[in-house]
Scaffold this motif. Sequence first.
Motif, PDB file in Angstrom:
ATOM      1  N   ALA A 114       1.896  -1.627   2.123  1.00 52.26           N
ATOM      2  CA  ALA A 114       1.822  -0.185   2.074  1.00 52.26           C
ATOM      3  C   ALA A 114       3.441  -0.085   1.756  1.00 52.26           C
ATOM      4  O   ALA A 114       3.704   0.751   1.046  1.00 52.26           O
ATOM      5  CB  ALA A 114       1.550   0.588   3.265  1.00 52.26           C
ATOM      6  N   ARG A 115       4.318  -0.675   2.532  1.00 54.74           N
ATOM      7  CA  ARG A 115       5.717  -0.276   2.384  1.00 54.74           C
ATOM      8  C   ARG A 115       6.083  -0.538   0.981  1.00 54.74           C
ATOM      9  O   ARG A 115       7.072   0.065   0.371  1.00 54.74           O
ATOM     10  CB  ARG A 115       6.609  -0.968   3.430  1.00 54.74           C
ATOM     11  CG  ARG A 115       7.984  -0.868   3.538  1.00 54.74           C
ATOM     12  CD  ARG A 115       8.961  -1.460   4.424  1.00 54.74           C
ATOM     13  NE  ARG A 115       8.658  -2.959   4.104  1.00 54.74           N
ATOM     14  CZ  ARG A 115       8.105  -4.086   5.088  1.00 54.74           C
ATOM     15  NH1 ARG A 115       7.451  -3.572   6.028  1.00 54.74           N
ATOM     16  NH2 ARG A 115       8.228  -5.082   4.588  1.00 54.74           N
ATOM     17  N   TYR A 151      -4.190   0.712  -3.197  1.00 57.92           N
ATOM     18  CA  TYR A 151      -4.888   0.811  -1.710  1.00 57.92           C
ATOM     19  C   TYR A 151      -6.191  -0.191  -1.686  1.00 57.92           C
ATOM     20  O   TYR A 151      -6.185  -0.887  -0.969  1.00 57.92           O
ATOM     21  CB  TYR A 151      -5.041   2.232  -1.176  1.00 57.92           C
ATOM     22  CG  TYR A 151      -5.751   2.317   0.206  1.00 57.92           C
ATOM     23  CD1 TYR A 151      -5.203   1.931   1.260  1.00 57.92           C
ATOM     24  CD2 TYR A 151      -7.016   2.448   0.064  1.00 57.92           C
ATOM     25  CE1 TYR A 151      -5.959   1.949   2.471  1.00 57.92           C
ATOM     26  CE2 TYR A 151      -7.859   2.568   1.228  1.00 57.92           C
ATOM     27  CZ  TYR A 151      -7.187   2.476   2.413  1.00 57.92           C
ATOM     28  OH  TYR A 151      -7.892   2.256   3.425  1.00 57.92           O
ATOM     29  N   ALA A 177       3.620   7.410  -2.664  1.00 56.24           N
ATOM     30  CA  ALA A 177       3.038   8.559  -1.798  1.00 56.24           C
ATOM     31  C   ALA A 177       3.977   9.690  -1.501  1.00 56.24           C
ATOM     32  O   ALA A 177       3.622  10.765  -1.346  1.00 56.24           O
ATOM     33  CB  ALA A 177       2.374   7.914  -0.800  1.00 56.24           C
ATOM     34  N   LEU A 178       5.356   9.223  -1.067  1.00 49.24           N
ATOM     35  CA  LEU A 178       6.279  10.198  -0.735  1.00 49.24           C
ATOM     36  C   LEU A 178       6.418  11.254  -1.962  1.00 49.24           C
ATOM     37  O   LEU A 178       6.875  12.163  -1.606  1.00 49.24           O
ATOM     38  CB  LEU A 178       7.384   9.477  -0.146  1.00 49.24           C
ATOM     39  CG  LEU A 178       8.747  10.192   0.242  1.00 49.24           C
ATOM     40  CD1 LEU A 178       8.287  11.007   1.301  1.00 49.24           C
ATOM     41  CD2 LEU A 178       9.937   9.564   0.602  1.00 49.24           C
ATOM     42  N   ARG A 224       3.061   1.130  -1.973  1.00 48.39           N
ATOM     43  CA  ARG A 224       2.460   2.690  -1.945  1.00 48.39           C
ATOM     44  C   ARG A 224       3.281   3.578  -1.428  1.00 48.39           C
ATOM     45  O   ARG A 224       3.305   4.702  -1.632  1.00 48.39           O
ATOM     46  CB  ARG A 224       0.942   2.545  -0.997  1.00 48.39           C
ATOM     47  CG  ARG A 224       0.201   1.734  -2.052  1.00 48.39           C
ATOM     48  CD  ARG A 224      -1.147   1.900  -1.111  1.00 48.39           C
ATOM     49  NE  ARG A 224      -1.164   2.327   0.294  1.00 48.39           N
ATOM     50  CZ  ARG A 224      -1.399   1.228   0.870  1.00 48.39           C
ATOM     51  NH1 ARG A 224      -1.515  -0.013   0.735  1.00 48.39           N
ATOM     52  NH2 ARG A 224      -1.328   1.419   2.404  1.00 48.39           N
ATOM     53  N   ASP A 225       4.307   3.414  -0.536  1.00 42.72           N
ATOM     54  CA  ASP A 225       4.985   4.496   0.354  1.00 42.72           C
ATOM     55  C   ASP A 225       5.754   5.394  -0.593  1.00 42.72           C
ATOM     56  O   ASP A 225       5.831   6.370  -0.344  1.00 42.72           O
ATOM     57  CB  ASP A 225       5.754   3.759   1.381  1.00 42.72           C
ATOM     58  CG  ASP A 225       4.769   3.432   2.692  1.00 42.72           C
ATOM     59  OD1 ASP A 225       3.478   3.908   2.530  1.00 42.72           O
ATOM     60  OD2 ASP A 225       5.334   2.665   3.456  1.00 42.72           O
ATOM     61  N   ARG A 226       6.434   4.647  -1.502  1.00 39.55           N
ATOM     62  CA  ARG A 226       7.322   5.195  -2.244  1.00 39.55           C
ATOM     63  C   ARG A 226       6.733   6.235  -3.129  1.00 39.55           C
ATOM     64  O   ARG A 226       7.229   7.395  -3.384  1.00 39.55           O
ATOM     65  CB  ARG A 226       8.355   4.358  -3.125  1.00 39.55           C
ATOM     66  CG  ARG A 226       9.437   4.916  -4.174  1.00 39.55           C
ATOM     67  CD  ARG A 226      10.270   4.080  -4.697  1.00 39.55           C
ATOM     68  NE  ARG A 226      11.364   3.473  -3.712  1.00 39.55           N
ATOM     69  CZ  ARG A 226      11.284   2.305  -3.480  1.00 39.55           C
ATOM     70  NH1 ARG A 226      10.775   1.329  -4.075  1.00 39.55           N
ATOM     71  NH2 ARG A 226      11.913   1.693  -2.814  1.00 39.55           N
TER      72      ARG A 226
END
Length: 150
Positions: A126-127, A64, A134-135, A130-132
Motif C-alpha cells: 500500500a505504501r 489493490y 490515492a492521496l 497505492r498511497d501516493r
Amino acid sequence: MNMYNARDRGAARVEDPWYDTLASGSGEPDDTDSGTRRAGLPAAREVYTEVHGSAAFQEVRRRYRRFVFPAAAAFLLWYLAYVVAATTAPGLMARPVVGTLNVAMVAGLGQFATTFLLTWAYARHARLRRDRVALELRWVTQEMMRGRGR
C-alpha cells in the motif's frame, strides 16, 4: 462540583462539523432537488462518480486487487491445508520435530507468522504502490468539491 447526570436530557453539543454529513453523498441536494445548494458547486455524488471513472482511480483499484486477491487466496489455502491435515492426518501432525515440538505446533506457529508477514506485505504494498496515487486522488476530489464552476 459539576457532575455528569445520565438522566439529563439536555441538548448534546457536537463539535464534529462532519457529524451530520453522509459519507455516500445520498440525501444531499443536487441539481434535481429543490433544496438549497451553493451555486456552481457539484453535488458530491457527481464528483465521486467522475473520480470513480477516472484512470487514476481504476489504477489504484487494479493495484489493490492484484495484491489482495492472490494473497487472500494463498492464505486461505494455507489455513485450509492446516485444518485438513490436522483432521485427516493426525499421525503426521503428531510427528516430533524438535523435542516436544511437533509438526502441528510448527504449522500453528506458522499460521501466526504468515499472518504478521501478510500484514507487513500489505502495508508495504500500500505504501509503495497505492498511497501516493490515492492521496493525489483525494486532493483532486477536494479541489473538485471546492472549486468546480468558479
